[in-house]
Design a protein around this motif. Structure first.
Motif, short mmCIF file in Angstrom:
data_model
loop_
_atom_site.label_atom_id
_atom_site.label_comp_id
_atom_site.label_asym_id
_atom_site.label_seq_id
_atom_site.Cartn_x
_atom_site.Cartn_y
_atom_site.Cartn_z
N ASP A 115 15.57 56.80 146.99
CA ASP A 115 15.26 55.72 147.72
C ASP A 115 13.61 55.72 147.80
N VAL A 116 12.90 56.93 147.89
CA VAL A 116 11.52 56.93 148.05
C VAL A 116 10.87 56.44 146.66
N ILE A 117 11.33 56.78 145.44
CA ILE A 117 11.11 56.33 144.16
C ILE A 117 11.38 54.87 144.08
N ARG A 118 12.33 54.21 144.52
CA ARG A 118 12.57 52.85 144.63
C ARG A 118 11.62 52.16 145.25
N ALA A 119 11.31 52.55 146.53
CA ALA A 119 10.23 52.10 147.27
C ALA A 119 8.85 51.97 146.52
N CYS A 120 8.64 53.28 146.03
CA CYS A 120 7.09 53.35 145.40
C CYS A 120 7.02 52.26 144.21
N LEU A 121 8.12 52.15 143.50
CA LEU A 121 8.08 51.07 142.36
C LEU A 121 8.16 49.76 142.66
N VAL A 154 15.93 57.84 156.05
CA VAL A 154 15.10 57.45 154.79
C VAL A 154 15.75 56.25 154.16
N SER A 155 15.06 55.26 154.14
CA SER A 155 15.68 54.27 153.08
C SER A 155 14.38 53.44 152.35
N SER A 156 14.61 52.90 151.27
CA SER A 156 13.75 52.01 150.51
C SER A 156 13.09 50.78 151.45
N GLU A 157 14.07 50.41 152.09
CA GLU A 157 13.69 48.91 152.76
C GLU A 157 12.62 49.41 153.95
N LEU A 158 12.96 50.47 154.52
CA LEU A 158 12.23 50.76 155.67
C LEU A 158 10.69 51.22 155.29
N LEU A 159 10.69 52.13 154.29
CA LEU A 159 9.18 52.41 153.68
C LEU A 159 8.57 51.23 153.36
N ILE A 160 9.16 50.28 152.58
CA ILE A 160 8.31 49.02 152.21
C ILE A 160 7.88 48.21 153.47
N THR A 161 8.72 48.51 154.30
CA THR A 161 8.40 47.41 155.68
C THR A 161 7.23 48.22 156.21
N SER A 211 -2.16 68.64 150.14
CA SER A 211 -1.64 69.49 149.30
C SER A 211 -2.63 70.71 149.07
N GLU A 212 -3.77 70.68 149.20
CA GLU A 212 -4.67 71.92 149.44
C GLU A 212 -4.67 72.84 150.52
N GLU A 213 -4.27 72.15 151.72
CA GLU A 213 -3.97 72.87 152.99
C GLU A 213 -2.67 73.57 152.93
N THR A 214 -1.70 72.82 152.48
CA THR A 214 -0.37 73.05 152.89
C THR A 214 0.55 73.19 151.48
N ASP A 215 1.86 73.40 151.50
CA ASP A 215 2.79 73.42 150.36
C ASP A 215 3.38 71.90 150.31
N ALA A 216 2.86 70.92 150.79
CA ALA A 216 3.34 69.65 150.85
C ALA A 216 3.14 68.98 149.47
N VAL A 217 4.14 68.09 149.25
CA VAL A 217 4.13 67.18 147.93
C VAL A 217 3.73 65.44 148.58
N ALA A 218 2.49 65.31 147.84
CA ALA A 218 2.23 63.74 148.30
C ALA A 218 2.68 62.88 147.28
N LEU A 219 3.14 61.83 147.59
CA LEU A 219 3.29 60.71 146.76
C LEU A 219 2.31 59.34 147.04
N VAL A 220 1.40 58.92 146.04
CA VAL A 220 0.32 57.93 146.20
C VAL A 220 0.78 56.69 145.50
N LYS A 247 11.75 63.30 137.66
CA LYS A 247 11.77 64.62 137.17
C LYS A 247 10.96 65.67 137.64
N LYS A 248 9.74 65.25 138.21
CA LYS A 248 8.68 66.01 138.75
C LYS A 248 8.90 66.17 140.21
N LEU A 249 9.54 65.22 140.85
CA LEU A 249 9.88 65.44 142.31
C LEU A 249 11.09 66.25 142.55
N TYR A 250 12.16 66.23 141.58
CA TYR A 250 13.33 66.77 141.56
C TYR A 250 13.12 68.27 141.70
N LYS A 251 11.99 68.58 140.52
CA LYS A 251 11.70 70.23 140.34
C LYS A 251 10.78 70.71 141.61
#
Length: 279
Positions: A115-121, A154-161, A211-220, A247-251
């Motif tokens: 859903d996140v990938i779909r929203a980002c695309l 989490v839904s692609s529609e909500l993220l887009i909104t 991502s420097e301060e924590t182990d979080a993964v950020a998608l921009v 592939k990268k997010l799954y990993k």
């Protein structure tokens, strides 16, 4: 001949605990160098090794003044190291606290990532800027400011909104925590790294910073280029296509790839349902 006997004597006196001691130290040094490689700390470490070489040379040549200066500066130097390496130490301690085997994301949470990938695309095609952060093991509450609590599915529609320009929550980042959109309009710490190009925008700097301060993964998603990037461990990976992104997010988020048996089972189930509908 005496030297050979002395060497044999030393070798025969080595015990299992000595081997274990050397092995542990070697592993610690290896991971320390691997952790610092490519960071600001690596350059500082090289400088410190150079100073250490000068100090040893001063001791060997009996350069009393230089030796006295170094010996009196070591106490201050150790304190300075903690100050200089503060970001690296904080990130390293956070990594030690990671519960890698207890990661939240599993094969049942692929829908969230998709859903996140779909929203980002969707947003990349329309050049809508966005910043989505996946919390992993380090709690992000102490690193974000101005956030609005949502606790939504989490839904692609909500993220887009949320990221649509002119909406109240489009500034800042969305934080995904425990499978839900926990916060929106969250403001993150910006990276202070001098290695980042000047043309990198605020969203990317915020993604790298968290991502420097924590182990979080950020998608921009860039609103200038319509480009999708991933920030992790203080590094940024740009220009990812849908397959590379998934592939990268799954990993990174601990999602296992489906086995051949699972793929065949899903395919058979789908064909069975199609036969039922046809009959």
């Amino acid at each position: 001949m005496t030297d050979i006997y002395s060497l044999l004597g030393v070798l025969t006196s080595i015990e299992l605990k000595d081997v274990l001691d050397i092995l542990i130290v070697s592993v610690i040094v290896y991971f320390l160098l691997k952790f610092l490689a490519g960071t600001r700390g690596w350059q500082i470490l090289i400088g410190l090794l150079f100073l250490l070489s000068v100090w040893l040379l001063a001791k060997i040549l009996n350069l009393n003044t230089l030796e006295w200066i170094f010996e009196n500066l070591w106490g201050i130097g150790i304190f300075a190291l903690f100050v200089i390496f503060q970001p690296e130490l904080r990130r390293g301690l956070a990594k030690l606290g990671e519960k890698g085997i207890f990661r939240f994301f599993s094969s049942t949470n692929k829908k969230i990532i998709d859903d996140v990938i779909r929203a980002c695309l969707f947003m990349a095609e329309r050049k809508i800027g966005s910043l989505i952060v996946f919390e992993r093991n380090v709690d992000l509450t102490n690193y974000i400011e101005g956030q609005v609590k949502l606790d939504s599915e989490v839904s692609s529609e909500l993220l887009i909104t949320i990221f649509t320009p002119q909406t109240p929550l489009h500034d800042g980042a969305v934080i995904i925590k425990e499978g839900k959109i926990a916060y929106a309009r969250a403001f993150l710490p910006l990276t202070l790294s001098s290695d980042i190009p000047q043309n990198v925008g605020t969203r990317h700097r915020a993604g790298i910073g968290i991502s420097e301060e924590t182990d979080a993964v950020a998608l921009v998603v860039s609103e200038e280029r319509g480009e999708i990037s991933i920030c992790v461990d203080g590094k940024i990976y740009k220009g990812l296509d849908i397959l590379g992104l998934r592939k990268k997010l799954y990993k990174l988020l601990g999602v296992e790839k489906p086995t051949t048996f699972e793929i065949l089972r899903k395919k058979l189930r789908r064909e069975k349902n199609e036969v039922k509908k046809a009959s």
